[in-house]
Design an enzyme around this catalytic site. Structure first.
Site, PDB file in Angstrom:
ATOM      1  N   VAL A   1       0.838  -1.201   0.000  1.00 16.12           N
ATOM      2  CA  VAL A   1       0.000   0.000   0.000  1.00 16.12           C
ATOM      3  C   VAL A   1       0.873   1.252   0.000  1.00 16.12           C
ATOM      4  O   VAL A   1       0.581   2.242  -0.684  1.00 16.12           O
ATOM      5  CB  VAL A   1      -0.953  -0.005   1.218  1.00 16.12           C
ATOM      6  CG1 VAL A   1      -1.671   1.324   1.352  1.00 16.12           C
ATOM      7  CG2 VAL A   1      -1.956  -1.138   1.099  1.00 16.12           C
TER       8      VAL A   1
ATOM      9  N   ASP B   1      -3.141  21.644 -42.134  1.00 17.00           N
ATOM     10  CA  ASP B   1      -3.771  21.888 -43.421  1.00 17.00           C
ATOM     11  C   ASP B   1      -3.686  23.384 -43.713  1.00 17.00           C
ATOM     12  O   ASP B   1      -3.428  24.191 -42.814  1.00 17.00           O
ATOM     13  CB  ASP B   1      -5.237  21.427 -43.348  1.00 17.00           C
ATOM     14  CG  ASP B   1      -5.948  21.525 -44.678  1.00 17.00           C
ATOM     15  OD1 ASP B   1      -5.266  21.449 -45.714  1.00 17.00           O
ATOM     16  OD2 ASP B   1      -7.176  21.684 -44.684  1.00 17.00           O
TER      17      ASP B   1
ATOM     18  N   ASP C   1      -9.552  20.090 -41.197  1.00 17.26           N
ATOM     19  CA  ASP C   1     -11.009  20.195 -41.126  1.00 17.26           C
ATOM     20  C   ASP C   1     -11.726  19.315 -42.138  1.00 17.26           C
ATOM     21  O   ASP C   1     -12.932  19.122 -42.042  1.00 17.26           O
ATOM     22  CB  ASP C   1     -11.454  21.650 -41.319  1.00 17.26           C
ATOM     23  CG  ASP C   1     -11.006  22.226 -42.668  1.00 17.26           C
ATOM     24  OD1 ASP C   1     -10.260  21.529 -43.397  1.00 17.26           O
ATOM     25  OD2 ASP C   1     -11.408  23.356 -42.987  1.00 17.26           O
TER      26      ASP C   1
ATOM     27  N   ASP D   1      -8.240  15.086 -44.241  1.00 16.08           N
ATOM     28  CA  ASP D   1      -7.343  15.173 -43.090  1.00 16.08           C
ATOM     29  C   ASP D   1      -7.560  14.046 -42.078  1.00 16.08           C
ATOM     30  O   ASP D   1      -6.734  13.863 -41.182  1.00 16.08           O
ATOM     31  CB  ASP D   1      -7.564  16.507 -42.353  1.00 16.08           C
ATOM     32  CG  ASP D   1      -7.331  17.709 -43.234  1.00 16.08           C
ATOM     33  OD1 ASP D   1      -6.339  17.695 -43.975  1.00 16.08           O
ATOM     34  OD2 ASP D   1      -8.154  18.644 -43.203  1.00 16.08           O
TER      35      ASP D   1
ATOM     36  N   ASN E   1       5.790   8.449  -0.725  1.00 13.77           N
ATOM     37  CA  ASN E   1       5.686   6.989  -0.657  1.00 13.77           C
ATOM     38  C   ASN E   1       7.044   6.351  -0.353  1.00 13.77           C
ATOM     39  O   ASN E   1       7.127   5.342   0.344  1.00 13.77           O
ATOM     40  CB  ASN E   1       5.132   6.433  -1.968  1.00 13.77           C
ATOM     41  CG  ASN E   1       3.635   6.633  -2.081  1.00 13.77           C
ATOM     42  OD1 ASN E   1       3.101   7.578  -1.499  1.00 13.77           O
ATOM     43  ND2 ASN E   1       2.953   5.775  -2.814  1.00 13.77           N
TER      44      ASN E   1
ATOM     45  N   GLU F   1       7.611   6.575   3.344  1.00 15.04           N
ATOM     46  CA  GLU F   1       6.828   5.567   4.058  1.00 15.04           C
ATOM     47  C   GLU F   1       7.454   4.179   3.903  1.00 15.04           C
ATOM     48  O   GLU F   1       7.557   3.407   4.880  1.00 15.04           O
ATOM     49  CB  GLU F   1       5.387   5.556   3.543  1.00 15.04           C
ATOM     50  CG  GLU F   1       4.630   6.859   3.799  1.00 15.04           C
ATOM     51  CD  GLU F   1       3.463   7.062   2.847  1.00 15.04           C
ATOM     52  OE1 GLU F   1       2.973   6.047   2.314  1.00 15.04           O
ATOM     53  OE2 GLU F   1       3.070   8.214   2.614  1.00 15.04           O
TER      54      GLU F   1
ATOM     55  N   ASP G   1      -1.541  13.644   1.985  1.00 13.79           N
ATOM     56  CA  ASP G   1      -0.714  13.910   0.808  1.00 13.79           C
ATOM     57  C   ASP G   1      -1.557  14.339  -0.386  1.00 13.79           C
ATOM     58  O   ASP G   1      -1.085  15.058  -1.265  1.00 13.79           O
ATOM     59  CB  ASP G   1       0.074  12.648   0.421  1.00 13.79           C
ATOM     60  CG  ASP G   1       1.159  12.330   1.436  1.00 13.79           C
ATOM     61  OD1 ASP G   1       1.428  13.189   2.293  1.00 13.79           O
ATOM     62  OD2 ASP G   1       1.731  11.224   1.369  1.00 13.79           O
TER      63      ASP G   1
END
Length: 821
Positions: A255, A302, A597, A601, A663, A666, A695
């Site tokens: 964890v 384009d 467009d 394309d 982390n 820890e 955190d």
């Protein structure tokens, strides 16, 4: 009435509809809320969390299980809601494009939904109509079609019945002038439009750089968690620790190694970015795409409708032996021949103008080229409607493909005059006199050669050139034959027209260049026009080469790959060629963004890391293939999106580094404690609280950090650049080690002094949270703009920790005691 004009019967049409289905393009990937939920729910990080939840449940930690599952649902929910809203907006835009057509069935004209068309239907079309299917022209009256959606060329194409080269109409194109009747040949997926759309299914979606890096990070974190958990479990059992206790400890380490809040925090940052972009007229269909746009090295754009406005306007005028710009011509000498010249622009012309009520600009009704001539006359102070009303039209000859001219015969003040416009070479050849120094003089062969050189100069500068002339000696009793009326003309001048560049494109391309982003043009238009536009916006310089589609087709993939980065302009390019260009750039290791467009394309839009379609002029296929849709068709919005993407990535990186550093602290705290023979200083529920709340709030505030003013002054990051390289990971490891050692010292001190493991864990739980809140400011670095969100996040996290320490309910949940008693 013949069979063609009678059309199909209703019975025949219904039978064909039942066999062929409706006239619509099948969606390449139909939107499914369930598919979207499942995709977001089972992302790699979420799968890691689900596994952690299952393990927690198996060892009896129900509270931990519920907390982890709540995180999974939150992660998936945020991503789903944002992308669902984007898809819903896109569907609403699609509904607005629904069209009705005039169809002849059972010998009568009916107004039907275009979805009901079938092959064999007879359809009437007028200026402004969108062609609803592929078909053949049966009748044409000055019929012109804008096919830029398919070809990329803004110049209208003339259509004529019975001529194989000019009698085909294509779905999705626009009738720009005249009227006609067509017979439907193909519908839906069988149209050219549909075949291009179908080919999109052969191109897999490309992950954005952040998607790829998050996957890599998740895999690495998962492997680290698995490795350390297994190591700690077996080492603990080996030295005589209780297997069940060691299993719970191993779960705690797993964890601790996985930043559970990371997906949600990144998605929150992206969601705010999406909201900011929506305010700037950019619809983000895929949330991670906005970050991906910030990482592009090269933009393939384009020309028509993207760099330019997709409309024609007068750029240069050659009159009375002199070349003028639009502005200079306003001060040209007001002579009788100027009036003749304006008449030649206005009279042989089927377009008209209407004033927009919102800001007074003029809308063109009819062909855009003819409309541009009217706008030009209007801007000079001439009333085209008054000019037309002052004379009587005796005869009119529409544009003819062979003669390449259009003319009108008018009667005014008992004088009959012919005004002719057409291709420059035809007008020159049909002229015998010209205007020189305000007088009519004989047009000699050397004079004709000089005129030819003048119009060729205009053509080479990328302009579409028209010639104008008149004849003023037509007798009232004369028989009006077109060949006679369009000969022995008095040459008046040339007009060079261009599709004007969008106002802020040049600045946008310069800003992209400053940010290290190369812009290249890929267009279906001719090379002269393409290079003229490219030079005007500083996309290309004198001496830069243009590669034609015909030459591109002859190249092998290897040859194209070797040459592709040296070419700034690709002209006369077909959709397949544009796709090959994008693929070649990607093989060179570049992050490619594609803007466009048209249907032409769409293949490249889908292939690119980031596809950007235009919302107003964009076809449905282009929008479907794109990741981001620019609703105002403004190229500068793309540059703003790039800046937004870079900000999002930089902020996401801060959040990731912060969470990983916490982390690590820890993980090292638990690992070192176990190695010196002490029980785990942190329990799974405590770790989850630290990772998600204490955190999580600072991490969210880092993900929403204010925009860096220097974001667009840095080069794009490399495609292979990792979220955490050796140097940054080393820094995070050092920060984590310092935090873990300080916290471990407190843990050991409390156990040694009081011998109370619960009290020791309470202080350890509190100290590591306080230290990690301070780390947030270190990770943020020296940022000029103050982040009030981070300050509030730290204050709220501290207050929440005080609540946990003092409220008895939380003592049981986190297995702690009030340290102040």
């Amino acid at each position: 009435m013949n069979i063609e004009t009678k059309g199909l019967t209703t019975t025949e049409a219904k039978l064909l509809i039942s066999q062929l289905g409706p006239n619509k393009i099948s969606q390449v990937q139909s939107f499914s809320a369930l598919k979207l939920i499942l995709r977001d729910l089972f992302s790699f990080l979420n799968v890691l969390l689900i596994v952690a939840a299952i393990v927690s449940y198996l060892v009896g930690h129900i509270a931990d299980t519920l907390l982890i599952l709540a995180i999974v649902i939150l992660n998936a929910g945020i991503s789903f809601w944002q992308e669902y809203k984007a898809e819903r907006t896109l569907k609403e835009l699609s509904k607005l494009s629904q069209s009705f057509v005039r169809v002849i069935r059972d010998g009568q004209e009916n107004l039907l939904d275009s979805l009901e068309l079938v092959p064999g239907d007879i359809v009437r079309l007028e200026s402004g109509d969108k062609v609803p299917a592929d078909g053949d022209v049966l009748e044409a009256f000055n019929l012109e079609v804008n096919e830029s959606a398919l070809t990329g060329e803004s110049v209208s194409v003339y259509k004529k019945a019975g001529e194989e080269e000019h009698n085909q109409l294509f779905n999705g194109t626009l009738i720009s002038a005249g009227s006609g009747v067509m017979k439907v040949a193909s519908i839906g997926d069988q149209t050219r439009f549909g075949r291009i759309a179908k080919s999109l299914s052969q191109i897999k979606d490309t992950d954005t750089p952040l998607q790829k890096q998050i996957k890599t990070l998740a895999i690495n974190l998962g492997l680290i968690a698995l490795g350390f958990s297994a190591l700690i479990y077996f080492v603990g059992v080996k030295v005589g620790q209780d297997p069940v206790t060691m299993f719970l400890t191993a779960v705690s380490v797993a964890v601790a190694a996985v930043p559970e809040g990371l997906p949600a925090i990144i998605l929150i940052g992206l969601a705010f970015g999406v909201k900011r972009m929506a305010a700037q007229k950019a619809l983000v269909r895929k949330m991670l795409a906005i970050e991906g746009l910030g990482s592009v090295n090269i933009i393939c754009t384009d020309k028509t409708g993207t760099l330019t406005r997709g409309e024609m306007s007068v750029s240069k005028i050659w009159f009375n032996n002199k070349t003028y710009t639009h502005q200079e011509f306003k001060h040209a000498a007001k002579t009788q021949f100027l009036e003749k010249f304006i008449n030649s622009l206005v009279l042989p012309n089927n377009a008209s103008l209407s004033r927009k009520f919102d800001h007074g600009a003029m809308d063109i009704l009819g062909d855009v080229t003819e409309g541009a001539l009217l706008v030009f006359a209007h801007n000079l102070g001439f009333d085209y409607e008054l000019i037309r009303a002052q004379g009587k039209t005796l005869d009119e000859f529409s544009f003819d493909q062979q003669r390449k001219t259009m003319s009108i015969l008018t009667l005014k003040n008992q004088r009959i005059e012919t005004y002719v416009k057409g291709s420059p070479e035809k007008i020159i050849n049909a002229s015998t006199r010209h205007i020189q120094s305000g007088k009519i003089k004989l047009l000699t062969e050397p004079d004709k050669q000089k005129l030819t050189e003048r119009y060729q100069e205009l053509t080479k500068s990328g302009l579409r050139v028209l010639g104008f002339a008149y004849r003023g000696d037509v007798e009232l009793s004369q028989k009006f034959a077109r060949a006679d009326l369009e000969s022995d003309l008095i040459f008046l001048g040339f007009v060079g027209l261009a599709d004007p560049v969008r106002a802020d494109v040049k600045e946008a391309i310069a800003a992209a260049g400053t940010a290290g982003i190369t812009t290249i043009m890929i267009t279906g238009d001719n090379e002269l026009t393409a290079m003229k536009i490219a030079r005007e916006i500083d996309l290309a310089r004198e001496g830069d080469k243009v590669l034609l589609g015909s030459d591109l087709d002859k190249m092998s993939d290897e040859e194209l790959e070797n040459k592709v980065e040296s070419i700034k302009v690709f002209a006369r390019t077909n959709p397949e060629g544009k796709l090959r260009i994008v693929q070649a750039l990607q093989r060179k290791g570049l992050n490619v963004g594609v803007t466009g467009d048209g249907v032409n394309d769409s293949l490249a839009l889908k292939q690119a890391e980031i596809g950007v379609a235009m919302g107003k002029t964009g076809t449905e296929v282009a929008k479907e293939a794109a990741d981001i849709i620019i609703l105002d068709d403004n190229y500068s919005t793309i540059v703003k999106a790039i800046e937004e993407g870079r900000t999002i990535y930089a902020n996401a990186l801060k959040a990731i580094r912060y969470l990983v550093s916490t982390n690590i602290s820890e993980l090292l705290l638990i690992l070192i404690a176990l190695l010196i023979g002490l029980p785990s200083p942190l329990l799974p529920a405590q770790i989850l609280w630290i990772n998600l709340v204490s955190d999580g709030l600072p991490a969210i505030s880092l993900a929403l950090d204010p925009k860096d003013p220097n974001a667009m002054k840095r080069l794009p990051r490399s495609k292979n650049k990792k979220l955490l390289d050796i140097n940054s990971f080393g820094m995070l490891l050092l920060i984590g080690l310092i935090v873990s050692l300080i916290t471990l010292l407190v843990y050991v001190r409390i156990i040694g002094k009081f011998g109370d493991i619960e009290l020791a864990r309470t202080w350890t739980f509190t100290v590591i949270i306080v230290l990690q809140l301070l780390v947030a400011f270190i990770i943020r670095g020296n940022h000029k703009a103050f982040n009030y969100k981070l300050l509030w996040a730290v204050v709220i996290s501290f207050i929440l920790q005080l609540v946990i320490l003092t409220v008895p309910f939380f003592h049981q949940l986190f297995k702690i005691k009030n340290p102040f008693i």
